[in-house]
Write an enzyme that holds these catalytic residues in place. Structure first.
Site, PDB file in Angstrom:
ATOM      1  CB  ILE A 158     -50.701  55.354 -13.456  1.00  0.00           C
ATOM      2  CG1 ILE A 158     -51.066  54.366 -12.344  1.00  0.00           C
ATOM      3  CG2 ILE A 158     -51.921  55.663 -14.315  1.00  0.00           C
ATOM      4  CD1 ILE A 158     -52.078  54.905 -11.345  1.00  0.00           C
ATOM      5  CB  SER A 234     -54.258  61.833 -11.085  1.00  0.00           C
ATOM      6  OG  SER A 234     -53.326  61.687 -10.042  1.00  0.00           O
ATOM      7  NE  ARG A 235     -55.834  60.606  -4.908  1.00  0.00           N
ATOM      8  CZ  ARG A 235     -55.921  59.391  -5.423  1.00  0.00           C
ATOM      9  NH1 ARG A 235     -56.518  59.192  -6.592  1.00  0.00           N
ATOM     10  NH2 ARG A 235     -55.408  58.358  -4.776  1.00  0.00           N
ATOM     11  CG  ASP A 259     -62.184  57.635 -13.185  1.00  0.00           C
ATOM     12  OD1 ASP A 259     -63.392  57.314 -13.284  1.00  0.00           O
ATOM     13  OD2 ASP A 259     -61.364  56.976 -12.529  1.00  0.00           O
ATOM     14  CD  GLU A 264     -63.397  61.694  -6.486  1.00  0.00           C
ATOM     15  OE1 GLU A 264     -62.649  60.906  -5.904  1.00  0.00           O
ATOM     16  OE2 GLU A 264     -63.424  61.814  -7.715  1.00  0.00           O
ATOM     17  CG  HIS A 296     -62.139  57.730  -8.045  1.00  0.00           C
ATOM     18  ND1 HIS A 296     -61.817  58.715  -7.152  1.00  0.00           N
ATOM     19  CD2 HIS A 296     -60.983  57.033  -8.249  1.00  0.00           C
ATOM     20  CE1 HIS A 296     -60.542  58.619  -6.831  1.00  0.00           C
ATOM     21  NE2 HIS A 296     -60.012  57.609  -7.481  1.00  0.00           N
ATOM     22  CD  GLN A 297     -66.050  53.506 -14.656  1.00  0.00           C
ATOM     23  OE1 GLN A 297     -67.099  54.067 -14.393  1.00  0.00           O
ATOM     24  NE2 GLN A 297     -65.944  52.573 -15.594  1.00  0.00           N
TER      25      GLN A 297
END
Length: 332
Positions: A158, A234-235, A259, A264, A296-297
């Site tokens: 990525i 990422s995280r 994201d 979350e 988170h899409q």
């Protein structure tokens, strides 16, 4: 091989069910249920050979213990991340854990750049203004990306895709990673401190580990350029949210695109529009005009979902046949 799919949405059913037409998967039986996999729902797997879970679910020690009691032998993660899985406990019980290490790196990288462009050029604000017949340009000024320096933290699949996108925008690209990607001959590897100091755009593309938990904190933020753009697809745990908020308040960031975020779990992928959020950090992030948040899409494209579905079922098929797919995850 009977597999229970937890936390499924209509799009999960669509892409997994479409693969049933392939005779290779004829020996697999699966069922979709809506609840997420947690310690409270794990007993629903009683009598099933395997379960399929996603990145937002709780596969901690207690959940693994309950899955073992239910006779589960296989945990399929329909995602790349597995930091929410107690791998040591799974190994202790002889439960195989498999994931999808690569599906469509471009989908996440393209979303990362979409966050950069949206937060930088205030596209979300411009859309709302124009819908209200306000065509003024106040509050919409951005900065050029061309000629600037992009810092990529983590240059796996990525990160490499993001590096290529940044290069296409005319940016100088530098990177930080313990393992250098030889395919990125245009990228210069530097130490993290140098990347923080030189980058106009910093994009995070590394897995969450004990060593990089809260990689972005008050100390590392202080080493960044003033007016930097920060993006995380990422995280959430890579960023200490309280320190990020303070940095935004101090004017350190020109724009921030997220994201993923620490809070979350439990809310991501759920419609909570009629509820009052019980935590305050998300409300504070959403209050800043230069912050863009999505749910988170990054993975959410048709190509990625198709690849995730196929790899997940290939993993299940390999396990059922006593073979290795190469996607097994082993504890430390």
């Amino acid at each position: 091989m009977r597999i229970l799919f937890f936390g499924t949405k209509p799009y999960d059913e669509e892409f997994f069910t479409a693969l049933l037409e392939d005779s290779r998967y004829g020996g697999l039986e699966f069922k979709f249920i809506e609840p997420n996999l947690t310690a409270e729902t794990a007993r629903l797997a009683d009598g099933w050979d395997g379960v399929c879970a996603f990145v937002n679910m709780d596969l901690g020690t207690r959940t693994i213990e309950l899955l073992h009691e239910c006779g589960v032998k296989l945990i399929l993660m329909r995602c790349a991340g597995y930091n929410n899985v107690d791998l040591a406990k799974a190994g202790e019980f002889g439960i195989t854990v498999m994931h999808v290490p690569g599906y469509s790196p471009e989908s996440v990288a393209e979303h990362a750049m979409a966050l950069v462009l949206t937060a930088n050029r205030h596209m979300h604000k411009a859309y709302i203004k124009c819908r209200e017949n306000d065509f003024s340009l106040s509050g919409l000024m951005g900065v050029n990306l061309s000629g600037k320096t992009a810092g990529i933290v983590g240059t796996g699949r990525i990160g490499a895709a993001m590096a290529r996108i940044c290069r296409g925008f005319g940016m100088k690209v530098i990177g930080y990673d313990m393992y250098h990607n030889k395919e990125l001959d245009f990228l210069e590897y530097v130490e993290l401190d140098e990347l923080l100091a030189k980058s106009d755009l910093i994009s995070l593309h590394c897995p969450l580990t004990e060593s990089n938990y809260h990689l972005i904190n008050s100390e590392t933020i202080s080493k960044m350029k003033d007016g930097v753009i920060l993006v995380n697809t990422s995280r959430g745990g890579l960023i200490k949210t309280a320190d990020l908020i303070q940095g935004i308040r101090d004017g350190k960031f020109f724009a921030v695109g997220l994201d993923v975020y620490e809070e979350e779990t439990g809310s991501v992928y759920e419609d909570m529009s009629d509820q009052i959020l019980g935590h305050s950090t998300m409300a504070r992030l959403l209050s800043f005009p230069n912050v863009m948040v999505t749910s988170h899409q990054g993975f959410f494209t048709r190509e990625a979902l198709r690849a995730i579905s196929q790899t997940t079922l290939d993993n299940a098929l390999a396990f059922a046949q006593g073979k290795s797919s190469g996607n097994e995850i082993h504890g430390q």
